[in-house]
Design a protein around this motif. Structure first.
Motif, PDB file in Angstrom:
ATOM      1  N   GLU A   1       0.825  -1.205   0.000  1.00  0.00           N
ATOM      2  CA  GLU A   1       0.000   0.000   0.000  1.00  0.00           C
ATOM      3  C   GLU A   1       0.859   1.256   0.000  1.00  0.00           C
ATOM      4  O   GLU A   1       0.521   2.255  -0.647  1.00  0.00           O
ATOM      5  N   LYS A   2       1.976   1.206   0.728  1.00  0.00           N
ATOM      6  CA  LYS A   2       2.874   2.364   0.762  1.00  0.00           C
ATOM      7  C   LYS A   2       3.430   2.651  -0.632  1.00  0.00           C
ATOM      8  O   LYS A   2       3.448   3.803  -1.094  1.00  0.00           O
ATOM      9  N   LEU A   3       3.864   1.601  -1.331  1.00  0.00           N
ATOM     10  CA  LEU A   3       4.418   1.792  -2.660  1.00  0.00           C
ATOM     11  C   LEU A   3       3.343   2.228  -3.653  1.00  0.00           C
ATOM     12  O   LEU A   3       3.614   3.012  -4.566  1.00  0.00           O
ATOM     13  N   GLU A   4       2.139   1.727  -3.466  1.00  0.00           N
ATOM     14  CA  GLU A   4       1.045   2.167  -4.339  1.00  0.00           C
ATOM     15  C   GLU A   4       0.783   3.662  -4.170  1.00  0.00           C
ATOM     16  O   GLU A   4       0.543   4.385  -5.145  1.00  0.00           O
ATOM     17  N   SER A   5       0.832   4.151  -2.923  1.00  0.00           N
ATOM     18  CA  SER A   5       0.617   5.588  -2.692  1.00  0.00           C
ATOM     19  C   SER A   5       1.781   6.414  -3.225  1.00  0.00           C
ATOM     20  O   SER A   5       1.592   7.526  -3.730  1.00  0.00           O
ATOM     21  N   LEU A   6       2.994   5.859  -3.137  1.00  0.00           N
ATOM     22  CA  LEU A   6       4.155   6.571  -3.664  1.00  0.00           C
ATOM     23  C   LEU A   6       4.091   6.698  -5.184  1.00  0.00           C
ATOM     24  O   LEU A   6       4.667   7.633  -5.747  1.00  0.00           O
ATOM     25  N   LYS A   7       3.415   5.773  -5.835  1.00  0.00           N
ATOM     26  CA  LYS A   7       3.270   5.870  -7.288  1.00  0.00           C
ATOM     27  C   LYS A   7       2.611   7.182  -7.683  1.00  0.00           C
ATOM     28  O   LYS A   7       3.060   7.869  -8.604  1.00  0.00           O
ATOM     29  N   GLU A   8       1.517   7.529  -6.993  1.00  0.00           N
ATOM     30  CA  GLU A   8       0.800   8.757  -7.331  1.00  0.00           C
ATOM     31  C   GLU A   8       1.631   9.993  -7.020  1.00  0.00           C
ATOM     32  O   GLU A   8       1.638  10.966  -7.778  1.00  0.00           O
ATOM     33  N   LEU A   9       2.361   9.953  -5.878  1.00  0.00           N
ATOM     34  CA  LEU A   9       3.242  11.071  -5.539  1.00  0.00           C
ATOM     35  C   LEU A   9       4.331  11.219  -6.588  1.00  0.00           C
ATOM     36  O   LEU A   9       4.642  12.331  -7.038  1.00  0.00           O
ATOM     37  N   ALA A  10       4.918  10.093  -6.996  1.00  0.00           N
ATOM     38  CA  ALA A  10       6.001  10.133  -7.977  1.00  0.00           C
ATOM     39  C   ALA A  10       5.513  10.679  -9.310  1.00  0.00           C
ATOM     40  O   ALA A  10       6.202  11.472  -9.961  1.00  0.00           O
ATOM     41  N   TYR A  11       4.308  10.276  -9.718  1.00  0.00           N
ATOM     42  CA  TYR A  11       3.796  10.746 -11.002  1.00  0.00           C
ATOM     43  C   TYR A  11       3.558  12.252 -10.976  1.00  0.00           C
ATOM     44  O   TYR A  11       3.943  12.976 -11.905  1.00  0.00           O
ATOM     45  N   GLY A  12       2.913  12.746  -9.911  1.00  0.00           N
ATOM     46  CA  GLY A  12       2.642  14.170  -9.823  1.00  0.00           C
ATOM     47  C   GLY A  12       3.910  15.001  -9.764  1.00  0.00           C
ATOM     48  O   GLY A  12       4.045  16.007 -10.479  1.00  0.00           O
ATOM     49  N   ALA A  13       4.872  14.571  -8.926  1.00  0.00           N
ATOM     50  CA  ALA A  13       6.131  15.316  -8.799  1.00  0.00           C
ATOM     51  C   ALA A  13       6.910  15.284 -10.109  1.00  0.00           C
ATOM     52  O   ALA A  13       7.470  16.305 -10.552  1.00  0.00           O
ATOM     53  N   SER A  14       6.947  14.118 -10.756  1.00  0.00           N
ATOM     54  CA  SER A  14       7.716  13.985 -11.992  1.00  0.00           C
ATOM     55  C   SER A  14       7.150  14.883 -13.081  1.00  0.00           C
ATOM     56  O   SER A  14       7.898  15.541 -13.817  1.00  0.00           O
ATOM     57  N   HIS A  15       5.827  14.908 -13.200  1.00  0.00           N
ATOM     58  CA  HIS A  15       5.200  15.717 -14.238  1.00  0.00           C
ATOM     59  C   HIS A  15       5.509  17.199 -14.045  1.00  0.00           C
ATOM     60  O   HIS A  15       5.774  17.926 -15.009  1.00  0.00           O
ATOM     61  N   GLU A  16       5.466  17.665 -12.796  1.00  0.00           N
ATOM     62  CA  GLU A  16       5.695  19.084 -12.516  1.00  0.00           C
ATOM     63  C   GLU A  16       7.157  19.477 -12.690  1.00  0.00           C
ATOM     64  O   GLU A  16       7.473  20.592 -13.092  1.00  0.00           O
ATOM     65  N   ILE A  17       8.083  18.563 -12.361  1.00  0.00           N
ATOM     66  CA  ILE A  17       9.512  18.892 -12.407  1.00  0.00           C
ATOM     67  C   ILE A  17      10.074  18.737 -13.810  1.00  0.00           C
ATOM     68  O   ILE A  17      11.006  19.445 -14.208  1.00  0.00           O
ATOM     69  N   ASN A  18       9.518  17.833 -14.586  1.00  0.00           N
ATOM     70  CA  ASN A  18      10.110  17.506 -15.882  1.00  0.00           C
ATOM     71  C   ASN A  18      10.068  18.689 -16.847  1.00  0.00           C
ATOM     72  O   ASN A  18      11.032  18.927 -17.594  1.00  0.00           O
ATOM     73  N   ASN A  19       8.985  19.449 -16.860  1.00  0.00           N
ATOM     74  CA  ASN A  19       8.867  20.571 -17.802  1.00  0.00           C
ATOM     75  C   ASN A  19       9.929  21.647 -17.564  1.00  0.00           C
ATOM     76  O   ASN A  19      10.603  22.074 -18.512  1.00  0.00           O
ATOM     77  N   PRO A  20      10.126  22.129 -16.301  1.00  0.00           N
ATOM     78  CA  PRO A  20      11.196  23.108 -16.121  1.00  0.00           C
ATOM     79  C   PRO A  20      12.579  22.552 -16.423  1.00  0.00           C
ATOM     80  O   PRO A  20      13.448  23.282 -16.935  1.00  0.00           O
ATOM     81  N   LEU A  21      12.808  21.279 -16.153  1.00  0.00           N
ATOM     82  CA  LEU A  21      14.111  20.684 -16.470  1.00  0.00           C
ATOM     83  C   LEU A  21      14.359  20.694 -17.977  1.00  0.00           C
ATOM     84  O   LEU A  21      15.467  20.998 -18.436  1.00  0.00           O
ATOM     85  N   ALA A  22      13.338  20.346 -18.728  1.00  0.00           N
ATOM     86  CA  ALA A  22      13.478  20.350 -20.182  1.00  0.00           C
ATOM     87  C   ALA A  22      13.764  21.759 -20.683  1.00  0.00           C
ATOM     88  O   ALA A  22      14.562  21.958 -21.617  1.00  0.00           O
TER      89      ALA A  22
END
Length: 355
Positions: free
Chosen positions: A133-154
């Motif tokens: 369950e912990k890893l399942e919840s981290l999936k959503e956190l990882a997706y949201g953080a990755s999406h927001e950070i990836n654009n400025p990095l690019a």
């Protein structure tokens, strides 16, 4: 009378009578079971083994069977058995006859061990559910953080690349190259997070697991040679075919094996093996590195945790492996051995007919 038996898988190899244990030895085992922490349990178990040569012999043979390693000293068996005492006693302890006397250790110890084993099983099941369950919840956190950070990095990487095209000053060129390189490095890390959070849909085909593992090991052989690590592969005799995404499954197996290569010291050994058993395919990656501490084990598959400071290079690789394996309907687990660590991947073979 109480008796201890060797593990069932050795019944055809070892011809011996069950080992009788007297009341004094049984009481010593009770003290070990009641110990408040692992170190105290080890001390109590060592005292019990020292007082009973026959019990010490049972312990050494049992640990050899469980670990597949040669045990030359009782202390080696004690170190492993102290953490697995409840389970081993639960499967090996037998009682003949019954007694209504509450002080009779022949009645009390088997009941006590059975209750402890049931409690341990409940705790293990809860920990597995909690980790999932912990890893399942981290999936959503990882997706949201990755999406927001990836654009400025690019954006940073693109601007650095554009400025570099017109820059003639050597020092400013060096700085722009460094900015671009670090932005791309961060971008690769974000891509790993995205794979953990939402990997591509599985493209299942019929996969020869032995061939896939051999290919992965071959691709990592050069890295192993560079680190002076011996990497070997062993397969069961029977073919193992299952329905899987060979590309993603190869990534998972590669990440686990690479983690072992990073963990072992120079002249270390890594053994990768496959087998099938009861409708499941198993891949084990064993190494003689520094092992896995309880703290590392609790966070091993977290995408935001790294154990490099503790001697095992974890990074995002094991997080990706966990996601890919669970998407295939399988499981991945890690345990410390007497020497080093072992990762075991289980995949359901019955998926082979699903296409």
């Amino acid at each position: 009378m109480l008796f201890l038996q060797l593990p069932a898988e050795t019944a055809a190899q070892v011809v011996a009578e069950p080992l009788p244990i007297d009341d004094a030895t049984a009481l010593a085992l009770e003290r070990a079971l009641l110990a408040g922490d692992n170190e105290l349990r080890r001390i109590e178990l060592a005292a019990a083994l020292a007082a009973s040569p026959s019990l010490a012999g049972w312990a050494m043979r049992t640990v050899e069977i469980r670990t597949g390693q040669t045990i030359n000293h009782v202390a080696e068996a004690t170190a492993w058995l102290s953490s697995a005492l409840v389970g081993e006693l639960a499967t090996s302890l037998k009682s003949e006859g019954s007694s209504s006397t509450t002080n009779d250790v022949g009645w009390r110890l088997p009941m006590f061990v059975a209750q402890l084993a049931a409690a341990e099983n409940r705790c293990t099941e809860f920990e597995h559910r909690l980790e999932h369950e912990k890893l399942e919840s981290l999936k959503e956190l990882a997706y949201g953080a990755s999406h927001e950070i990836n654009n400025p990095l690019a954006n940073i990487a693109a601007r650095a690349q554009t400025l570099l095209e017109d820059e003639t000053h050597p020092e400013r060129q060096r700085k722009l190259v460094a900015i671009h390189r670090q932005a791309m490095r961060a971008h690769e890390m974000i891509s790993d997070l995205m794979l953990f959070a939402r990997p591509p849909k599985l493209n299942r085909t019929e996969v020869d697991l032995r061939q896939l593992v051999t290919q992965v090991v071959g691709e990592l052989s050069e890295l192993a040679r560079e680190k002076a690590v011996q990497l070997c592969c062993e397969h069961s005799h029977d073919p193992i075919t299952l329905s899987a995404d060979s590309t993603q499954l190869g990534v998972a197996i590669s990440a686990v094996t690479r983690n072992a290569i990073e963990a072992v010291r120079e002249s270390g050994h890594i053994h990768v093996a496959t087998r099938s058993e009861k409708g499941s395919a198993f891949i084990t990656v064993s190494d003689d590195g520094p092992g896995i501490s309880p703290e590392i084990r609790r966070h091993m598959f977290d995408p935001f945790f790294s154990g490099r400071e503790a001697g095992r290079g974890l990074g995002f690789g094991l997080s990706k492996s966990w996601r890919i394996i669970t998407d295939h309907g399988g499981e991945i687990d890690a345990t410390s051995q007497l020497i080093g660590a072992q990762f075991e991947i289980r995949l359901p073979i019955e998926l082979a007919s699903s296409g």
